[in-house]
Design a protein around this motif. Structure first.
Motif, mmCIF file in Angstrom:
data_model
loop_
_atom_site.group_PDB
_atom_site.id
_atom_site.type_symbol
_atom_site.label_atom_id
_atom_site.label_comp_id
_atom_site.label_asym_id
_atom_site.label_seq_id
_atom_site.Cartn_x
_atom_site.Cartn_y
_atom_site.Cartn_z
ATOM 1 N N SER A 85 0.817 -1.216 0.000
ATOM 2 C CA SER A 85 0.000 0.000 0.000
ATOM 3 C C SER A 85 0.849 1.265 0.000
ATOM 4 C CB SER A 85 -0.940 0.004 1.211
ATOM 5 O OG SER A 85 -0.213 -0.006 2.420
ATOM 6 N N TYR A 88 1.554 3.476 -3.412
ATOM 7 C CA TYR A 88 0.530 4.314 -4.039
ATOM 8 C C TYR A 88 1.143 5.620 -4.538
ATOM 9 C CZ TYR A 88 -3.645 7.171 -4.589
ATOM 10 O OH TYR A 88 -4.622 8.000 -5.087
ATOM 11 N N HIS A 180 -2.921 2.035 7.443
ATOM 12 C CA HIS A 180 -3.975 1.122 6.991
ATOM 13 C C HIS A 180 -3.715 -0.275 7.571
ATOM 14 C CE1 HIS A 180 -5.526 4.291 4.629
ATOM 15 N NE2 HIS A 180 -4.622 4.244 3.670
ATOM 16 N N GLU A 208 -6.270 10.075 -2.578
ATOM 17 C CA GLU A 208 -6.954 8.855 -2.163
ATOM 18 C C GLU A 208 -8.419 9.108 -1.813
ATOM 19 O OE1 GLU A 208 -4.130 5.856 0.076
ATOM 20 O OE2 GLU A 208 -3.822 7.869 0.882
ATOM 21 N N GLN A 221 -8.019 -0.438 -7.311
ATOM 22 C CA GLN A 221 -7.290 -1.675 -7.101
ATOM 23 C C GLN A 221 -6.699 -1.678 -5.709
ATOM 24 O OE1 GLN A 221 -3.855 -2.402 -9.594
ATOM 25 N NE2 GLN A 221 -3.908 -4.603 -9.210
ATOM 26 N N ASP A 222 -6.945 -2.750 -4.970
ATOM 27 C CA ASP A 222 -6.364 -2.919 -3.646
ATOM 28 C C ASP A 222 -4.915 -3.364 -3.825
ATOM 29 O OD1 ASP A 222 -5.581 -3.551 -1.112
ATOM 30 O OD2 ASP A 222 -7.304 -4.823 -0.640
ATOM 31 N N GLU A 224 -2.780 -4.399 -1.737
ATOM 32 C CA GLU A 224 -2.394 -5.535 -0.903
ATOM 33 C C GLU A 224 -2.875 -6.860 -1.488
ATOM 34 O OE1 GLU A 224 -0.503 -5.337 1.684
ATOM 35 O OE2 GLU A 224 -0.427 -3.170 1.967
ATOM 36 N N SER A 225 -4.147 -6.908 -1.912
ATOM 37 C CA SER A 225 -4.706 -8.160 -2.436
ATOM 38 C C SER A 225 -4.668 -8.240 -3.959
ATOM 39 C CB SER A 225 -6.150 -8.320 -1.954
ATOM 40 O OG SER A 225 -6.972 -7.287 -2.494
ATOM 41 N N ARG A 227 -6.961 -7.078 -5.871
ATOM 42 C CA ARG A 227 -8.340 -7.117 -6.372
ATOM 43 C C ARG A 227 -8.720 -5.766 -6.981
ATOM 44 N NH1 ARG A 227 -12.201 -9.063 -1.689
ATOM 45 N NH2 ARG A 227 -13.694 -8.641 -3.391
#
Length: 284
Positions: A85, A88, A180, A208, A221-222, A224-225, A227
């Motif tokens: 994260s 970003y 986060h 953000e 888009q995350d 970390e994952s 997704r």
């Protein structure tokens, strides 16, 4: 060549506990320059510090000498979240902001004659980079390469095992990340570093949550994952996002204040005046 980073001035709210000379008021009494108290000559046999006026006023007729507070150095430690994260890029590139902050902390520590160390964690218990407190900054070049690989680091669970890599004596500890983290687990992290003087530095970016358009299709888009999700933005949803970040800020402030520290939100990159004001208010 990297531009020069202007160091900031920091002070500890409590006396330092080191035994090596430095620039911070310490707990030990000796050959310093700041007057601390009077003591009996027999307790501190140093005739050079004899205070005749205090000796004449002593009700027990004892000779009194001046005792001075020594100045000590402190150990400075940077504990960093190196998860995806932090890769970003919005108004600012968080990776560059992180590097600037770490360089500023290192330059400020060396300017004060203090020792600086670093521990950066990803998903594993073992740090991605660890440097014990010292005067050598060669680890900064290795850190630049690691930060370039941040999109590959999913999570920062290793932070909760960071206590084993921190100094045994009380140190000035900078906790660097974006905040986060799972808030239910944050008190456990703060408890594990509770013996140190904690300075939380939280890197946020207005893009953000504040610079979103009122209308339009937004692809998210995350980091970390990995997704992806698409949202149709509208004024009501934009306000919900802004409100969620506002509540998140308030929650983080409450959790850190409960642990005895005030978080500093970095939203415009490194600014030396912001840090100087923060430490002046902290020491007041």
């Amino acid at each position: 060549m990297a531009s020069r980073i202007e160091p900031f001035c920091y002070r500890l709210p409590r006396p330092a506990v080191e035994v090596y000379p430095g620039t911070h008021p310490g707990q030990m009494v000796g050959n310093g320059q700041l007057f601390k108290r009077h003591e009996a000559l027999l307790a501190r046999p140093d005739p050079r510090r004899l205070d005749l006026r205090a000796s004449l006023l002593d009700p027990f007729g004892q000779y009194r000498v001046k005792a001075y507070q020594e100045h000590d150095r402190v150990e400075v430690m940077v504990l960093a979240d190196l998860s995806a994260s932090l890769a970003y890029r919005g108004v600012f590139d968080k990776r560059q902001v992180m590097l600037d902050l770490i360089r500023a902390i290192a330059e400020s520590a060396l300017a004060c004659g203090d020792r600086i160390g670093f521990a950066g964690f990803g998903p594993d218990e073992k740090p991605l980079l660890y440097a014990p407190p010292g005067g050598d900054l060669s680890w900064l070049s290795s850190l630049s390469g690691i930060i370039e690989q941040l999109p590959q680091q999913r999570g920062c669970q290793g932070l909760w095992q960071a206590g084993a890599y921190l100094p045994r004596r009380r140190a000035l500890l900078f906790l660097l990340g974006d905040g986060h983290w799972p808030t239910a687990q944050l008190p456990a992290l703060l408890a594990s570093v509770g013996r140190h003087e904690l300075v939380p530095l939280l890197i946020w970016d207005a893009a953000e949550y504040r610079a979103l358009p009122d209308w339009g299709l937004l692809a998210l888009q995350d980091p970390e994952s990995g997704r992806c999700r698409r949202l149709w933005l509208r004024p009501a949803l934009k306000r919900r996002i802004e409100l969620a970040y506002s509540r998140r800020r308030s929650l983080l402030q409450r959790l850190f204040r409960a642990a005895g520290s005030e978080p500093l939100f970095i939203e415009q990159g490194y600014r030396v005046e912001q840090f100087n004001r923060y430490f002046l208010e902290r020491a007041a």
